[in-house]
Design a protein around this motif. Structure first.
Motif, PDB file in Angstrom:
ATOM      1  N   LEU A  77       0.130   7.324   0.915  1.00 51.60           N
ATOM      2  CA  LEU A  77       1.424   6.795   0.519  1.00 51.60           C
ATOM      3  C   LEU A  77       2.385   7.946   0.273  1.00 51.60           C
ATOM      4  O   LEU A  77       2.049   8.906  -0.416  1.00 51.60           O
ATOM      5  CB  LEU A  77       1.286   5.955  -0.762  1.00 51.60           C
ATOM      6  CG  LEU A  77       0.948   4.490  -0.569  1.00 51.60           C
ATOM      7  CD1 LEU A  77      -0.436   4.328   0.021  1.00 51.60           C
ATOM      8  CD2 LEU A  77       1.014   3.752  -1.897  1.00 51.60           C
ATOM      9  N   ILE A  84       6.821   4.983  -5.683  1.00 53.66           N
ATOM     10  CA  ILE A  84       5.839   3.937  -5.405  1.00 53.66           C
ATOM     11  C   ILE A  84       6.068   2.724  -6.292  1.00 53.66           C
ATOM     12  O   ILE A  84       5.987   1.572  -5.846  1.00 53.66           O
ATOM     13  CB  ILE A  84       4.416   4.498  -5.569  1.00 53.66           C
ATOM     14  CG1 ILE A  84       4.127   5.432  -4.381  1.00 53.66           C
ATOM     15  CG2 ILE A  84       3.375   3.389  -5.638  1.00 53.66           C
ATOM     16  CD1 ILE A  84       2.880   6.245  -4.523  1.00 53.66           C
TER      17      ILE A  84
ATOM     18  N   LEU B 109      -6.345  -2.284  -1.392  1.00 53.09           N
ATOM     19  CA  LEU B 109      -6.959  -2.218  -2.729  1.00 53.09           C
ATOM     20  C   LEU B 109      -8.433  -1.845  -2.614  1.00 53.09           C
ATOM     21  O   LEU B 109      -8.977  -1.162  -3.482  1.00 53.09           O
ATOM     22  CB  LEU B 109      -6.832  -3.554  -3.460  1.00 53.09           C
ATOM     23  CG  LEU B 109      -5.495  -3.876  -4.103  1.00 53.09           C
ATOM     24  CD1 LEU B 109      -5.534  -5.279  -4.699  1.00 53.09           C
ATOM     25  CD2 LEU B 109      -5.126  -2.849  -5.169  1.00 53.09           C
ATOM     26  N   SER B 113      -7.606   3.383  -3.857  1.00 56.57           N
ATOM     27  CA  SER B 113      -6.615   4.450  -3.985  1.00 56.57           C
ATOM     28  C   SER B 113      -5.727   4.186  -5.202  1.00 56.57           C
ATOM     29  O   SER B 113      -5.141   3.115  -5.321  1.00 56.57           O
ATOM     30  CB  SER B 113      -5.755   4.500  -2.718  1.00 56.57           C
ATOM     31  OG  SER B 113      -4.482   5.002  -2.990  1.00 56.57           O
ATOM     32  N   PRO B 114      -5.601   5.157  -6.101  1.00 57.08           N
ATOM     33  CA  PRO B 114      -4.762   4.962  -7.290  1.00 57.08           C
ATOM     34  C   PRO B 114      -3.312   4.617  -6.956  1.00 57.08           C
ATOM     35  O   PRO B 114      -2.703   3.782  -7.624  1.00 57.08           O
ATOM     36  CB  PRO B 114      -4.842   6.315  -8.011  1.00 57.08           C
ATOM     37  CG  PRO B 114      -6.100   6.927  -7.531  1.00 57.08           C
ATOM     38  CD  PRO B 114      -6.268   6.460  -6.115  1.00 57.08           C
ATOM     39  N   LYS B 115      -2.779   5.255  -5.905  1.00 55.07           N
ATOM     40  CA  LYS B 115      -1.393   4.967  -5.531  1.00 55.07           C
ATOM     41  C   LYS B 115      -1.253   3.537  -5.027  1.00 55.07           C
ATOM     42  O   LYS B 115      -0.243   2.873  -5.279  1.00 55.07           O
ATOM     43  CB  LYS B 115      -0.921   5.961  -4.457  1.00 55.07           C
ATOM     44  CG  LYS B 115      -0.511   7.313  -5.019  1.00 55.07           C
ATOM     45  CD  LYS B 115       0.124   8.189  -3.948  1.00 55.07           C
ATOM     46  CE  LYS B 115       0.762   9.429  -4.552  1.00 55.07           C
ATOM     47  NZ  LYS B 115       1.462  10.248  -3.538  1.00 55.07           N
ATOM     48  N   VAL B 116      -2.248   3.051  -4.304  1.00 52.87           N
ATOM     49  CA  VAL B 116      -2.212   1.671  -3.820  1.00 52.87           C
ATOM     50  C   VAL B 116      -2.280   0.698  -4.989  1.00 52.87           C
ATOM     51  O   VAL B 116      -1.537  -0.279  -5.048  1.00 52.87           O
ATOM     52  CB  VAL B 116      -3.376   1.384  -2.833  1.00 52.87           C
ATOM     53  CG1 VAL B 116      -3.494  -0.111  -2.561  1.00 52.87           C
ATOM     54  CG2 VAL B 116      -3.174   2.134  -1.530  1.00 52.87           C
ATOM     55  N   LEU B 118      -1.331   1.233  -7.998  1.00 52.91           N
ATOM     56  CA  LEU B 118      -0.031   1.285  -8.669  1.00 52.91           C
ATOM     57  C   LEU B 118       1.009   0.464  -7.917  1.00 52.91           C
ATOM     58  O   LEU B 118       1.783  -0.295  -8.513  1.00 52.91           O
ATOM     59  CB  LEU B 118       0.430   2.747  -8.775  1.00 52.91           C
ATOM     60  CG  LEU B 118       1.749   2.978  -9.524  1.00 52.91           C
ATOM     61  CD1 LEU B 118       1.606   2.621 -10.999  1.00 52.91           C
ATOM     62  CD2 LEU B 118       2.198   4.436  -9.375  1.00 52.91           C
ATOM     63  N   PHE B 119       1.018   0.621  -6.591  1.00 56.99           N
ATOM     64  CA  PHE B 119       1.971  -0.137  -5.770  1.00 56.99           C
ATOM     65  C   PHE B 119       1.744  -1.638  -5.939  1.00 56.99           C
ATOM     66  O   PHE B 119       2.694  -2.395  -6.121  1.00 56.99           O
ATOM     67  CB  PHE B 119       1.830   0.258  -4.288  1.00 56.99           C
ATOM     68  CG  PHE B 119       2.788  -0.461  -3.375  1.00 56.99           C
ATOM     69  CD1 PHE B 119       2.404  -1.637  -2.726  1.00 56.99           C
ATOM     70  CD2 PHE B 119       4.069   0.019  -3.165  1.00 56.99           C
ATOM     71  CE1 PHE B 119       3.291  -2.310  -1.892  1.00 56.99           C
ATOM     72  CE2 PHE B 119       4.966  -0.642  -2.324  1.00 56.99           C
ATOM     73  CZ  PHE B 119       4.572  -1.815  -1.695  1.00 56.99           C
TER      74      PHE B 119
END
Lengths: 141, 143
Positions: A77, A84, B109, B113-116, B118-119
């Protein structure tokens, strides 16, 4: 930079379109993920169980693909944590306000030749392209 | 039975997203980067999906009931209005910033992934803000 992969794109697209048709054929529902997600998290949803099942199915896809031996590609990402969060908020809120997202409007809606979905898709495509143009080229991100 | 059928559809949809590369922001942003190194893959995904869904829906539309004997819930065809256009624009900004939309985000998910995560959390918040706020003002739009 990602390269053009027409064959896998076409195969994946057929699966996406096919699953949408199957969902309508079997259960009479539109495969609009934003609407499905909204219903799945709505409290008091006995009728919402099917939505949760769809979301679970989406999440099971990677584990199943991994079972075939294909490596799980952890998505990269862009942007900071703030970007985000802002992006996520806008995607969630915007999709609900628009009454659909890429699956609901661009796939299911256009498949039904819905003027509303064509308009929605035209708008979010144009805006997204503009945003990428700004962030990738004007801001040098 | 309906839950099982829906689970299967979700799996097929998710596999389609993975195989087509739509779970990778780089592939999506590569398409949206019209003025840069353009990757038309997303357009092929759309075209392929529509080539199945359009005739598929016509065929299914001839039925009066779903296979599991329920109503076919075709969304009512509403007019284009300002709220929808504003929503589409907001969605487009978010999508252009991160390169993920609801389907791929949920499938991702599974990568933990932490960013996913969070998103998705932010996306869920966005959904709740809309559904709770507009519910209070009495105007929930569910297409």
């Amino acid at each position: 930079m990602a390269s053009f992969t027409p064959v896998s794109a076409a195969i994946g697209g057929v699966l996406i379109g096919g699953s949408a048709v199957l969902l309508m054929l079997l259960t009479g529902r539109i495969a609009g993920v934003s609407g499905i997600l909204a219903g799945a998290i709505r409290p008091g949803g006995g009728a919402g169980a099917w939505r949760l099942a769809f979301v679970v199915g989406l999440i099971l896809a990677w584990p199943l693909v991994a079972l075939t031996g294909r490596e799980v590609a952890v998505p990269q990402l862009p942007g900071s944590w703030i970007v985000i969060v802002v992006g996520g908020l806008l995607v969630g809120f915007g999709a609900r306000l628009a009454g659909g997202c890429t699956s609901g409007h661009a796939v299911c809606g256009i498949a039904r030749v819905s003027a509303r979905s064509l308009a929605a898709t035209a708008v979010f495509m144009t805006v997204a392209i503009a945003v990428v143009a700004v962030t990738h080229h004007l801001l040098g991100a | 039975m309906a839950a099982l059928a829906t689970l299967l559809c979700g799996i097929i949809f998710g596999v389609g997203l993975i195989v087509s590369g739509m779970t990778q922001p780089a592939k999506v942003l590569g398409f949206l980067d019209l003025f840069g190194t353009w990757d038309p893959s997303l357009a092929v995904v759309m075209a392929a999906a529509l080539s199945v869904a359009a005739p598929g829906y016509i065929l299914v539309g001839r039925r009066s009931r779903s296979v599991l004997d329920g109503d076919l819930q075709w969304p009512p065809k509403r007019a284009v209005n300002r709220r929808m256009l504003v929503g589409a624009a907001l969605f487009g900004i978010g999508w252009g910033l991160v390169g993920l939309c609801p389907g791929p985000a949920l499938s991702n998910l599974a990568t933990l992934s932490p960013k996913v995560i969070l998103f998705v959390a932010a996306m869920v918040c966005g959904v709740l803000v809309h559904d709770r706020w507009l519910t209070r003002t009495g105007a929930v739009d569910d297409a």
